[in-house]
Design a protein around this motif. Structure first.
Motif, PDB file in Angstrom:
ATOM      1  N   GLY A   1      69.299  44.712  32.912  1.00  0.00           N
ATOM      2  CA  GLY A   1      68.482  43.677  33.536  1.00  0.00           C
ATOM      3  C   GLY A   1      68.413  43.794  35.045  1.00  0.00           C
ATOM      4  O   GLY A   1      67.821  42.934  35.707  1.00  0.00           O
ATOM      5  N   LYS A   2      69.035  44.852  35.592  1.00  0.00           N
ATOM      6  CA  LYS A   2      69.082  45.085  37.044  1.00  0.00           C
ATOM      7  C   LYS A   2      69.602  43.862  37.795  1.00  0.00           C
ATOM      8  O   LYS A   2      69.072  43.456  38.837  1.00  0.00           O
ATOM      9  N   ILE A   3      70.644  43.276  37.239  1.00  0.00           N
ATOM     10  CA  ILE A   3      71.340  42.167  37.888  1.00  0.00           C
ATOM     11  C   ILE A   3      72.593  42.731  38.545  1.00  0.00           C
ATOM     12  O   ILE A   3      73.496  43.211  37.854  1.00  0.00           O
ATOM     13  N   PRO A   4      72.689  42.722  39.865  1.00  0.00           N
ATOM     14  CA  PRO A   4      73.870  43.291  40.520  1.00  0.00           C
ATOM     15  C   PRO A   4      75.124  42.486  40.197  1.00  0.00           C
ATOM     16  O   PRO A   4      75.082  41.257  40.090  1.00  0.00           O
TER      17      PRO A   4
ATOM     18  N   TYR B   1      66.731  52.484  49.146  1.00  0.00           N
ATOM     19  CA  TYR B   1      67.790  52.031  48.250  1.00  0.00           C
ATOM     20  C   TYR B   1      67.237  51.828  46.839  1.00  0.00           C
ATOM     21  O   TYR B   1      66.026  51.737  46.623  1.00  0.00           O
ATOM     22  N   GLU B   2      68.144  51.746  45.883  1.00  0.00           N
ATOM     23  CA  GLU B   2      67.834  51.400  44.500  1.00  0.00           C
ATOM     24  C   GLU B   2      68.997  50.584  43.941  1.00  0.00           C
ATOM     25  O   GLU B   2      70.039  50.440  44.581  1.00  0.00           O
ATOM     26  N   TYR B   3      68.813  50.075  42.722  1.00  0.00           N
ATOM     27  CA  TYR B   3      69.874  49.336  42.043  1.00  0.00           C
ATOM     28  C   TYR B   3      71.128  50.217  41.965  1.00  0.00           C
ATOM     29  O   TYR B   3      71.016  51.415  41.741  1.00  0.00           O
ATOM     30  N   PRO B   4      72.331  49.644  42.184  1.00  0.00           N
ATOM     31  CA  PRO B   4      72.678  48.220  42.204  1.00  0.00           C
ATOM     32  C   PRO B   4      72.558  47.542  43.568  1.00  0.00           C
ATOM     33  O   PRO B   4      72.837  46.354  43.686  1.00  0.00           O
TER      34      PRO B   4
END
Length: 615
Positions: free
Chosen positions: A293-296, A462-465
């Motif tokens: 869910g790309k929730i850090p 930048y990217e996830y996380p």
């Protein structure tokens, strides 16, 4: 502040006009007059003065004055002692408002004392009053922790029972029993209604309860209502037991959020044993769901040295490797400790265990591609007093601007945007400024293996996380926040302004080595003998020794012990403000005001501004 001032503030901070409703229970308070006529008209004035002296400091000619008595103008030949009925050396506040908004307690007790002296009437008939309500709620808005402060009020219950939990030893005001969830929900709704996001102004801001907010039956409604009010990041500490697919879906809909997941073990068997978790697979499986869910999120691990230290270390290695595979922002190893009640059942040699875990953390950093920190961070560098202020990179968040620019763990930062830095607080401050700016890139000069390297950091790369909203310092992680040199200057200013020759400075075990080095580096205090001592944390007991957890009584005992053992009566006692950081009103965790230290010792006490060391 008059009505026009409030009008101007309302426009600036977007404080909306409102009408009081039945849901504004947080603005109502009960009264319990004794009816025993215990307070005489003369006593009433002394009681008011006693209460006020816990809320303000009298001054004369700009200097603080210590008041221990008063004279009535009608009886000027008699000195009345100030009755310190609320300074019980063994008492603890049971109401959080005594910590965060003690003016409410003052109003309550003063109304009750007045009702012991007078009978209220309406239309010529006696009226029995059992409560009061605050007028003009915007006047009670004060700076706090913003949206996260409001969310913390939902953390009133826990769905697990961890073996290492400290809540049983927490002061009464911080360990309240949960109320009816619908009543709690109405209270949180009222806080959301009155919240002024632009200034992060809350009604009676406080830390809420240190339990599990995602376990609240109405948490979805709370999250959605609060998100409709503000775009702030929701930082949510959680034990992970409620992170079902449905809950992760809700969190994805109220982004931006940052979770601190207290996983503690990736083994279903050990997590079940450690946390009394009947469904450990929910939390363990949540890391994959959060990543999808790309929730850090960060992962928190409390290594518990039972049934054996060998098992603790083996499980720590497995859990760190497991957690790192899901791209957390960082992994935090929270060093274990136990307060009095737990220590009686689960005592362990704290220094040995902490030293062992620090060494293990050093090895684990070579195995993972995310920052790994231990908390408290000052213990990481405890053996080297110079280390806490070294601008050394301790870790770099994966896919962050710093990571993509090539900055690595072990690099030492020398310049930021051309500005030289020599201490960790300096570099953190500069990186924070850059992080929050509109710059597209920044130049960083680093030292690596004795060589200087120029690095260009692209703030949009930048990217996830990593996300700029949920991270800090462009993704660079430090072992601790360090100890600012300015703190020593503040200590000197306090001592010089007071003119004392013998000064007792009370600090903590972790801060003392670095503090002594800073004091030596900045030169001695001319004509002043500075004695540094470490109070014992008797309130929590067990093997707890953190300075920010000390209370008024701990400081009183430490000073009394110093006077008895050294046969020196200092002219001044200096204490950092951090043990009183929860309250703008100088209260410790039990609700006692720091002024009680001076009253008990009959020695001037001064606080020196010092931020709590959360890391």
């Amino acid at each position: 502040m008059d009505a026009s001032d409030w009008s101007d503030m309302s426009d600036t901070l977007d404080i909306k006009p409102f009408f009081m409703t039945k849901d504004d229970d947080i603005l109502r308070f009960s009264l319990n007059p004794s009816g025993n006529h215990l307070c005489s008209p003369s006593d009433l004035l002394g009681r008011h003065l006693s209460e006020l002296l816990d809320l303000l400091i009298p001054t004369g000619g700009g200097r603080e004055l210590s008041v221990d008595g008063y004279k009535l103008l009608s009886e000027r030949q008699i000195v009345q002692r100030v009755d310190r009925v609320h300074a019980d050396r063994n008492g603890c506040a049971s109401d959080p408002l005594e910590l965060y908004e003690p003016r409410i307690g003052y109003i309550k007790r003063m109304l009750e004392s007045l009702m012991e002296v007078v009978q209220l009437e309406s239309g010529g008939k006696p009226v029995d009053v059992d409560g009061f309500r605050l007028k003009h709620p915007p006047q009670w808005l004060t700076p706090g922790g913003g949206a996260n402060d409001i969310l913390a009020h939902a953390a009133s219950r826990c769905n697990l029972h961890c073996r290492f939990c400290y809540n049983s030893d927490a002061p009464p005001a911080l360990s309240l029993k949960p109320a009816d969830p619908e009543v709690e929900y109405r209270h949180v709704e009222a806080r959301i209604k009155h919240y002024a996001p632009n200034g992060k102004l809350n009604i009676f801001p406080n830390m809420g309860s240190p339990k599990e907010m995602l376990a609240h039956p109405r948490i979805e409604g709370i999250l959605r209502q609060l998100r409709a009010k503000t775009t702030e990041v929701f930082r949510i500490p959680t034990n992970g037991a409620a992170l079902t697919p449905a809950m992760v879906g809700i969190l994805a809909e109220v982004k931006p959020v940052l979770l601190d997941v207290s996983l503690n073990s990736s083994s279903t068997e050990r997590r079940s044993w450690l946390m009394n978790d009947p469904s450990p697979q929910v939390a363990i499986g949540s890391l994959a769901r959060l990543k999808a869910g790309k929730i850090p999120f960060s992962v928190v691990i409390v290594p518990w040295p039972f049934p054996s230290r060998k098992e603790m270390l083996e499980d720590l290695r497995e859990t760190v490797a497991f957690a790192a595979s899901f791209d957390p922002t960082l992994i935090q190893i929270s060093l274990p400790g136990c307060a009095r009640s737990l220590h009686e059942k689960a005592a362990f040699p704290l220094d040995e265990v902490w030293t062992e875990l620090r060494a293990e953390a050093g090895e684990l950093r070579n195995m993972v591609d995310c920052p790994l920190v231990i908390r408290p961070g000052l213990f990481e560098e405890f053996d080297d007093p110079a280390a806490p202020n070294d601008p050394l990179v301790h870790g770099v968040m994966k896919n962050s601007p710093a990571c993509r620019a090539g900055i690595r763990r072990g690099d030492r930062i020398v310049r930021v945007n051309g500005l030289p830095v020599s201490t960790r607080p300096q570099v953190r401050s500069l990186l924070t400024t850059v992080h929050q700016s509109d710059l597209k890139e920044t130049a960083v000069l680093i030292e690596r293996n004795g060589n200087l390297l120029d690095v260009t950091v692209g703030l949009q790369d930048y990217e996830y996380p990593y996300t700029p909203r949920t991270a800090t310092h462009l993704g660079i992680v430090f072992a601790s926040s360090g100890i600012p040199h300015e703190w020593v200057a503040k200590v000197k200013d306090v001592i010089v302004s007071h003119g004392a020759r013998e000064v007792l400075l009370l600090t903590s075990k972790l801060v003392r080595p670095a503090l002594e080095r800073l004091l030596a580096h900045n030169g001695s205090f001319s004509g002043v003998k500075l004695h540094i001592r470490i109070p014992k944390n008797d309130f929590f007991g067990g093997n707890i020794f953190m300075g920010d957890l000390m209370v008024v009584e701990d400081f009183i005992r430490a000073a009394e012990t110093f006077v008895k053992e050294e046969r020196i009566r200092p002219g001044l006692v200096v204490i950092p403000t951090s043990p009183f950081h929860l309250s703008r009103w100088g209260r410790d965790l039990t609700g006692r005001v720091y002024l009680d230290i001076e009253r008990a010792l009959k020695i001037p006490v001064r606080l020196v501004e010092c931020d709590p060391i959360f890391d």
